[in-house]
Design a protein around this motif. Sequence first.
Motif, PDB file in Angstrom:
ATOM      1  N   LEU A  88      41.081  36.521  40.905  1.00  0.00           N
ATOM      2  CA  LEU A  88      40.248  37.337  40.017  1.00  0.00           C
ATOM      3  C   LEU A  88      39.716  38.522  40.809  1.00  0.00           C
ATOM      4  O   LEU A  88      39.684  38.487  42.044  1.00  0.00           O
ATOM      5  N   HIS A  89      39.318  39.548  40.089  1.00  0.00           N
ATOM      6  CA  HIS A  89      38.673  40.679  40.754  1.00  0.00           C
ATOM      7  C   HIS A  89      37.439  41.071  39.960  1.00  0.00           C
ATOM      8  O   HIS A  89      37.366  40.828  38.758  1.00  0.00           O
ATOM      9  N   GLY A  90      36.473  41.647  40.672  1.00  0.00           N
ATOM     10  CA  GLY A  90      35.238  42.050  40.012  1.00  0.00           C
ATOM     11  C   GLY A  90      34.465  42.994  40.908  1.00  0.00           C
ATOM     12  O   GLY A  90      34.855  43.243  42.051  1.00  0.00           O
TER      13      GLY A  90
ATOM     14  N   PRO B 255      33.806  38.886  37.600  1.00  0.00           N
ATOM     15  CA  PRO B 255      35.142  38.478  38.060  1.00  0.00           C
ATOM     16  C   PRO B 255      36.023  38.098  36.873  1.00  0.00           C
ATOM     17  O   PRO B 255      35.590  37.367  35.988  1.00  0.00           O
ATOM     18  N   HIS B 256      37.224  38.610  36.860  1.00  0.00           N
ATOM     19  CA  HIS B 256      38.123  38.372  35.722  1.00  0.00           C
ATOM     20  C   HIS B 256      39.561  38.536  36.168  1.00  0.00           C
ATOM     21  O   HIS B 256      39.835  39.078  37.229  1.00  0.00           O
ATOM     22  N   GLU B 257      40.478  38.093  35.312  1.00  0.00           N
ATOM     23  CA  GLU B 257      41.895  38.409  35.457  1.00  0.00           C
ATOM     24  C   GLU B 257      42.251  39.408  34.372  1.00  0.00           C
ATOM     25  O   GLU B 257      41.701  39.338  33.276  1.00  0.00           O
ATOM     26  N   ASP B 258      43.188  40.309  34.662  1.00  0.00           N
ATOM     27  CA  ASP B 258      43.625  41.211  33.591  1.00  0.00           C
ATOM     28  C   ASP B 258      44.558  40.483  32.621  1.00  0.00           C
ATOM     29  O   ASP B 258      44.702  40.900  31.479  1.00  0.00           O
ATOM     30  N   GLY B 259      45.179  39.416  33.098  1.00  0.00           N
ATOM     31  CA  GLY B 259      45.872  38.520  32.175  1.00  0.00           C
ATOM     32  C   GLY B 259      47.358  38.771  32.016  1.00  0.00           C
ATOM     33  O   GLY B 259      47.897  39.776  32.455  1.00  0.00           O
TER      34      GLY B 259
HETATM   35 FE   LIG Z   1      40.562  44.157  35.891  1.00  0.00          FE
END
Ligand SMILES: [Fe+2]
Length: 328
Positions: free
Chosen positions: A212-214, A130-134
């Motif tokens: 977040l997406h993952g 899981p992360h943010e592209d920012g």
């Molecule tokens: Fe992403």
Amino acid sequence: MADLPRFPLLDKQRVPHLPPAGYYVADFITEEEEALLLRKIDETPQPKWKTVGTGRRLQYWGGTLSKKNVLVPEPMPDFLTAFPEIIQRIDAFLDIASDVTDKDVQEGKHALGINQVLVNEYKPGQGIAPHEDGPAFRPLVATLSLGSHTVLDLHHYVSPTTPSPPMVATASLDPEGEEGGGKAIAAVPLGHVLLLPRSLFVLSGNLYQSHLHGIAERDKDTCVAPGVVTEAVAGAGGEVKAAEVDAGAEGLSVAEITDADADGGGSARPVVVANAALLARPDIESALANAEGWTRERGTRASLTFRRAERVLKGGAFSMIGGRMQRA
Ligand SMILES: [Fe+2]
Ligand SMILES: O=C(O)CCC(=O)C(=O)O
């Protein structure tokens, strides 16, 4: 662009049960175009690939970000601009579907204005934490899926001061999944989206900026439509939990199966896919409506994520020499 455009023509593609906004567009490209793109990606010379995390491979096209989050531009390859002319097609699609005016477009102000494409390749069992592209990118990205389905999980942050917080995991804020970011995220995703081959998924606004997406590391997925009570759930005493979605004014809730995502590997416990009604595949939609759900092994999937870095390094002491930005 100060404000994010709106997408009145994509209302019917808006994924329900999610914070604003995700859009799912089935069959954005043809099977022939998919095969061509997969071949071109596969033929990319070894040095262009980077291996991260659990072996996932990725490529950047259009340049990479400097430490100060400025895109150091490089030319796009023909297979993304000429045949198929996929970058122009996605930009034109988003321009037409949005409230961006013709005058804006003529002046080069696109809804998205793609200047970077990230290619990820996932073997079965591989995923992305899981992360943010920012904030370096416009909060509007479009991802094309090739070769195999996958399930994209959407996660939300939890406040460490929440009374009896749910099980939490630590977010990785690095899209390559190699650094822990330290902010607490809810262990159970707030929603899932089934991404079929050739579909385009558009992630924007609040869903981009505050969530977040993952992709979980699984070999196969079992999916059901929202509202379906599965045997696994019934067997576990009908434990369907409503995970409250922090969707601002919308106040949505999503039926979520307890622990559905807690065990990785080959497990295929059902996930509720929010876009079940948008797949344009009656066979899959009817399987999703059954208690057994729709189960499919993952194959090799490549995804292309089209995005816009807001700040781009301009000319100056650098220029394009031999196809790369170099000191003039
Ligand atoms: Fe992403
Ligand atoms: O493969 C996907 O669909 C998502 C890729 C992604 O989120 C990323 O690379 O930032």
